[in-house]
Enzyme design. Structure first.
Site, PDB file in Angstrom:
ATOM      1  N   SER A   1      56.000 -75.321  -8.049  1.00  0.00           N
ATOM      2  CA  SER A   1      55.415 -76.398  -7.644  1.00  0.00           C
ATOM      3  C   SER A   1      56.211 -77.152  -6.285  1.00  0.00           C
ATOM      4  O   SER A   1      57.136 -76.464  -5.833  1.00  0.00           O
ATOM      5  CB  SER A   1      55.652 -77.430  -8.617  1.00  0.00           C
ATOM      6  OG  SER A   1      57.033 -77.955  -8.477  1.00  0.00           O
ATOM      7  N   LYS A   2      55.428 -78.161  -5.870  1.00  0.00           N
ATOM      8  CA  LYS A   2      55.928 -78.732  -4.415  1.00  0.00           C
ATOM      9  C   LYS A   2      57.553 -79.102  -4.635  1.00  0.00           C
ATOM     10  O   LYS A   2      58.082 -78.764  -3.562  1.00  0.00           O
ATOM     11  CB  LYS A   2      55.235 -79.914  -4.440  1.00  0.00           C
ATOM     12  CG  LYS A   2      55.755 -80.759  -3.028  1.00  0.00           C
ATOM     13  CD  LYS A   2      54.621 -81.407  -2.195  1.00  0.00           C
ATOM     14  CE  LYS A   2      55.152 -81.919  -0.852  1.00  0.00           C
ATOM     15  NZ  LYS A   2      56.674 -82.633  -1.072  1.00  0.00           N
ATOM     16  N   ARG A   3      57.802 -79.397  -5.794  1.00  0.00           N
ATOM     17  CA  ARG A   3      59.346 -79.753  -5.868  1.00  0.00           C
ATOM     18  C   ARG A   3      60.380 -78.566  -5.607  1.00  0.00           C
ATOM     19  O   ARG A   3      61.552 -78.883  -5.236  1.00  0.00           O
ATOM     20  CB  ARG A   3      59.708 -80.013  -7.210  1.00  0.00           C
ATOM     21  CG  ARG A   3      59.750 -81.667  -7.531  1.00  0.00           C
ATOM     22  CD  ARG A   3      59.524 -82.130  -8.825  1.00  0.00           C
ATOM     23  NE  ARG A   3      58.373 -82.037  -9.502  1.00  0.00           N
ATOM     24  CZ  ARG A   3      58.207 -81.293 -10.823  1.00  0.00           C
ATOM     25  NH1 ARG A   3      59.058 -80.981 -11.343  1.00  0.00           N
ATOM     26  NH2 ARG A   3      57.021 -81.330 -11.109  1.00  0.00           N
TER      27      ARG A   3
ATOM     28  N   ASP B   1      60.804 -78.894  -1.834  1.00  0.00           N
ATOM     29  CA  ASP B   1      61.512 -80.230  -1.614  1.00  0.00           C
ATOM     30  C   ASP B   1      62.896 -80.159  -1.965  1.00  0.00           C
ATOM     31  O   ASP B   1      63.988 -80.342  -1.343  1.00  0.00           O
ATOM     32  CB  ASP B   1      60.907 -81.427  -2.572  1.00  0.00           C
ATOM     33  CG  ASP B   1      59.658 -81.976  -2.203  1.00  0.00           C
ATOM     34  OD1 ASP B   1      59.148 -81.487  -1.059  1.00  0.00           O
ATOM     35  OD2 ASP B   1      59.093 -82.492  -3.262  1.00  0.00           O
TER      36      ASP B   1
END
Ligand code: GLU
Length: 507
Positions: free
Chosen positions: A261-263, A266
């Site tokens: 996921s994008k996390r 990040d």
């Protein structure tokens, strides 16, 4: 061969989507055929402005080109499902007429009551299916005159697929092999919604049929829907042109379990999307790999090896080579870890293979942004020195900073270790000697004089090298030092050696 990439414009395209598009592209370019970009925007509640443009731009940056689609036109258009809206109803009606689908008038509350009643009697996940449909308000359970009356009165309805009972559905998947599902596991999915729009299942199957798609290559999350799709092909009597299916393995987190996921990006402070995404509500911009300075070739090479392998240990493949080598037979069943550091490695490999000439302009632009300037000949000589140490072209600035900025401090640990013993004496000699050199200044002279000074004090040059580097650059590691000093110039080097000498511990 005709393939399609059929994203829903619900937000920025996830790397898994780029990889799906890429695998479609590689296969269709290898086999010869057309690739279609179809936008599946039938769920208006999830529509995100800008998502479609983003998808097109990201894939184009990657070098994934379509033959037909929303942005290209083509003989099977329109390619945006919302613009095909009028057409789907007739297909839903065709299934109602042939007895494969039916009208359902149930309200949200009635559906909820049904679920609660089933749950109360011990059914863990109640479904609208062969068992429950007889108790609901639909054209199978209600008398036909009542159905006609409700339709005439304009009552709201959906059209559901009548999932056959006691059937075994066999899906042949090019990656997973034979997948067998019992229809008892499946429910009466809505095909056509009360807002006049088809659902994903109906629109997807109808469009794949009308657009003459031969191979459906998509993410594994769609595998559970495929038995329904096969039954739809059967109900429409389209089995003889049903596409082949290939479901691609999931992209997994770089560490641990679960879906990427994008996390994950990040967390590591790294980009996640191919190109910059602008949030349509807040206007906030999220830079992508393009903005961060990655090469599209490196990103594509990295993605291609997520879930596919060439059968040997080659790793570097430009697009043409990928097209040559790709095949569904080497796509793995199990998920692929999205290892961000591996992407950096790929970028580094591509950077190292670039010619110095091709890096001149981007590096000069970076210098200009800093307000720094260099003669062409110096830049040309400096790039190969620092290139090995760069992952991204933008790392150039970090690598050349010591060239432009005098050391502000010296690492105490390194200084304590390397600036003792004979070092101060050698440094003193070097300053005198370099100062006296006048016009002759190049890497060879710098090195020869350094070695002579070391020999004079009875120490090996190797034991002094890091101390010299620290004195001249302020750093404990860096590019080939004598070449670097040769480029930096005599006066600047002498000045820095003096500055270091003034900082040396006097004891
Ligand atoms: N619209 C679906 C998606 O967003 C397409 C799935 C498929 O390729 O059938 O991924």
């Amino acid at each position: 061969m005709r393939v399609r990439f059929a994203p829903s414009p619900t937000g920025p395209l996830h790397p898994g989507g780029v990889r799906t598009a890429l695998f479609n592209y590689l296969l269709v370019r290898k086999m010869g055929g057309q690739m279609v970009l179809r936008i599946e925007d039938t769920d208006q509640t999830r529509f995100v402005p800008g998502a479609e443009e983003f998808i097109i731009e990201s894939l184009s940056w990657c070098g994934i080109e379509f033959d037909e689609g929303v942005h290209k036109g083509g003989p099977y258009g329109p390619y945006r499902q919302s613009e095909r809206k009028a057409m789907y109803r007739q297909y839903a009606m065709q299934l109602v007429e042939s007895g494969h689908a039916y009208y359902a008038f149930d309200t949200e509350e009635e559906l909820e009551t049904m679920r609660e009643q089933f749950k109360a009697s011990g059914v863990a996940s109640p479904q609208y299916n062969a068992i429950s449909r007889v108790r609901m308000k639909n054209s199978l359970s209600l008398p036909s005159d009542e159905v006609a009356r409700r339709l005439e009165a304009g009552e709201s309805y959906v059209i559901r697929f009548k999932m056959p009972r006691g059937r075994e559905v066999r899906v042949r998947d090019r990656i997973r092999g034979l997948v067998v599902v019992q229809t008892a596991q499946l429910d009466d999915k809505v095909l056509f919604k009360s807002d006049g729009m088809p659902t994903y299942h109906l629109a997807n199957v109808v469009d794949d049929y009308l657009m003459k798609i031969t191979h459906v290559i998509r993410g594994e999350e769609w595998l559970p829907s495929t038995p329904l799709h096969v039954l739809l092909y059967e109900a429409f009597d389209w089995l003889d042109t049903m596409p082949e299916f290939a479901h691609l393995p999931l992209l997994l987190k770089p560490d641990g379990d679960g879906k990427l996921s994008k996390r994950d990006g990040d967390r590591l402070g790294l980009p996640f999307y191919a190109t910059e995404w602008t949030n349509p509500e807040s206007g906030e911009k999220t830079p992508g790999y393009r903005e961060a300075g990655y090469f599209p070739e490196a990103y594509v090479n990295f993605l291609a090896l997520l879930g596919w392998n060439p059968g040997d240990n080659r790793e570097i493949f430009e697009m043409d080579e990928l097209i040559q080598s790709f095949g569904l037979d080497r796509v793995n069943k199990h998920g692929a870890r999205y290892d961000f550091t591996k992407l950096q490695w790929f970028n580094q490999q591509y950077l190292r293979s670039r010619s110095v000439d091709s890096l001149m302009d981007p590096c000069r632009n970076l210098l200009v942004q800093q307000g720094w300037n260099l003669e062409d000949s110096t830049l040309q000589a400096l790039i190969p020195l620092v290139m090995e140490r760069m992952v991204l072209v933008s790392d150039f600035i970090h690598e050349v900073r010591p060239f432009f900025v005098d050391p502000e401090s010296y690492d105490e640990g390194v200084a304590a270790k390397k600036w003792g013993g004979a070092f101060p004496a050698v440094l003193g000699d070097l300053i005198d000697c370099y100062e006296a050199l006048h016009d002759e200044w190049n890497a060879t002279i710098v090195e020869t004089k350094f070695k002579e000074a070391a020999a004079k004090h009875g120490v090996t040059p190797g034991s002094l090298l890091q101390g010299l580097r620290l004195a001249v650059t302020g750093q404990a590691s860096g590019p080939a030092l004598f070449e670097w000093m040769g480029l930096r110039g005599r006066l600047a080097c002498v000045a820095r050696l003096r500055q270091a000498a003034a900082t040396l511990p006097t004891s």
